[in-house]
Design an enzyme around this catalytic site. Structure first.
Site, PDB file in Angstrom:
ATOM      1  CD1 TRP A 144      -2.671   1.624   0.565  1.00 14.04           C
ATOM      2  CD2 TRP A 144      -2.043   1.778   2.702  1.00 14.04           C
ATOM      3  NE1 TRP A 144      -3.409   2.620   1.154  1.00 14.04           N
ATOM      4  CE2 TRP A 144      -3.040   2.737   2.459  1.00 14.04           C
ATOM      5  CE3 TRP A 144      -1.487   1.678   3.983  1.00 14.04           C
ATOM      6  CZ2 TRP A 144      -3.497   3.595   3.457  1.00 14.04           C
ATOM      7  CZ3 TRP A 144      -1.950   2.527   4.965  1.00 14.04           C
ATOM      8  CH2 TRP A 144      -2.946   3.474   4.709  1.00 14.04           C
ATOM      9  CG  ASP A 225      -2.214  -2.478   7.496  1.00  8.25           C
ATOM     10  OD1 ASP A 225      -3.278  -2.343   8.140  1.00  8.25           O
ATOM     11  OD2 ASP A 225      -1.890  -1.713   6.566  1.00  8.25           O
ATOM     12  CE  LYS A 261     -10.517  -0.688   1.740  1.00  4.93           C
ATOM     13  NZ  LYS A 261      -9.631   0.428   2.124  1.00  4.93           N
TER      14      LYS A 261
END
Length: 414
Positions: A144, A225, A261
């Site tokens: 990311w 993460d 999400k």
């Protein structure tokens, strides 16, 4: 203020480059073509291409609005206790020994980005005791994009470990393990718990065991993460397997958690940071230091998103409804992967496309080159990042054939 005053500003600063992803999104919005397709955005869309408010979120929203006891007072510095405790149980496991023995220091954060930042800031001030040189983090190549800036901004040295193999469009496990073997003791290793962003390529359980073995033997520090628990596979426990396996080996670690999400709470910024240590007194000290850092940056985290999540996680009936919503999202993503793979196979598109169905989660590394990406955008009004990453959530039954034919065309001609 006069022009001469402006030209003699005390600020010696240049214009920063625009964010690449948001630049793609802006170009998509400005495109008048009725056939345009956006597969760049990292947010779930329904089969009509619209944002989807989860039914459970709508339900809890009404419950909270009708609660006369709710107010707009500050939360504690470390967040809403019902939220942080239930969030830790969700990712770590309610029956885990580290939960029962109070070895987890949990703090509510500004979604996953805030968790990554607070975790990085904490480690920049309190690096692993096994570290002898500059505090260093190893990020997967690719990762990311925000990861690199988050760690660099707090003065942590950023290095990379091989992850994605462009030849196989899968995991470069040998390169990954080799980089861990050569890392200095005390190095921070950032790991995507599930649904790796941007590749969609996750280690198998056996490969996770290999990774954990090297991390233990080399005295490295795992920094997980987790932005897609439940969203990746539709199974909350499966998506938390890697984190729980590391904990079962007695490894101290850190976990960043986002509810953007899996609850669709993108704008509410609900997240958490969990630091797992080996002793209760250490955990108390860690949480106190996290509170000091949090106080100087945001004072108190926002309440509303955390209240929604806490209500669901602490009510068995609401929790069950949420798991059905997760299956709906994960199931649609899975269906789009299969539909795209089937269509490319039907078209006889040159190349191997099994990676589309082998990868997991919202994103897929298609293997498209920058030249092919430029061509598909210019000629077919399909918008994605230049590295060939697509968001499967941007595909639906209305645009999947158009998208597949566009991919087929550029692969043959660009």
């Amino acid at each position: 203020m006069s022009p001469s005053a402006l030209s003699s500003s005390v600020f010696n600063v240049s214009v920063a480059p625009p964010d690449a992803l948001f630049g793609v999104l802006a170009a998509y919005k400005a495109d008048p073509s009725p056939q345009k397709v956006d597969v760049s955005v990292g947010a779930y869309r329904d089969n009509s291409g619209k944002p989807w408010v989860l039914p459970i979120v709508k339900k809890v929203d009404l419950i909270l609005k009708d609660d006369p006891t709710l107010d707009h007072e500050y939360l504690p510095i470390t967040g809403l206790p019902d939220f942080t405790s239930s969030s830790a149980k969700l990712i770590i496991g309610a029956d885990a020994d580290v939960i029962k023995n109070d070895l987890v220091a949990s703090v509510q954060t500004i979604s996953g980005t805030g968790a990554n930042h607070l975790g990085a800031l904490f480690l920049s001030r309190h690096p692993p005791t096994t570290s002898s040189g500059p505090t260093t983090v190893y990020l997967s190549s690719p990762t990311w994009p925000n990861h690199k800036q988050i760690f660099a901004n707090v003065g942590i040295v950023v290095k990379e470990y091989p992850y994605f193999d462009p030849k196989t469009l899968g995991l470069d496990i040998n390169g990954f393990l080799g980089a861990l073997e050569s890392a200095e003791p005390g190095s921070i290793i950032l790991l995507h718990a599930c649904a790796h962003n941007p590749t969609g390529v996750d280690p198998t359980q056996d490969q996770w065991k290999q990774i954990a073995d090297v991390i233990v033997r080399k005295n490295l520090f795992p920094f997980f993460d987790c932005a897609y628990q439940g969203f990746a596979s539709g199974d909350l426990d499966r998506d938390a397997w890697a984190v729980r396996y590391f904990l079962s080996k007695g490894i101290e670690l850190l976990v960043c958690q986002s509810f953007a999400k899996n609850f669709g709470l993108y704008g509410e910024r609900a997240g958490a940071l969990h630091v797992v240590s080996s002793a209760k007194e250490v955990s108390i000290a860690v949480k106190s230091q996290l509170a000091v850092l949090q106080r100087s940056e945001i004072s108190n985290p926002p309440a509303y998103g955390a209240r929604i999540v806490a209500k669901v996680l602490n009510d068995p009936a609401l929790f069950k409804e949420w798991t059905e919503d997760l299956k709906t999202m994960a199931g649609r993503i899975h269906e789009m992967r299969k539909a795209l793979y089937d269509k490319l196979a039907e078209l006889g598109t040159p190349g191997t496309w099994n990676h589309i169905i082998d990868q997991i989660g919202m994103f897929s590394f298609t293997g498209l080159t920058p030249a092919q990406v430029a061509k598909i955008t210019k000629e077919y009004h399909v918008y994605l990042t230049s590295n060939g990453r697509i968001s499967m959530a941007g595909l639906n039954s209305n645009n999947i054939e158009y998208f597949a034919r566009a991919v087929d065309s550029v692969v043959r001609t660009a």
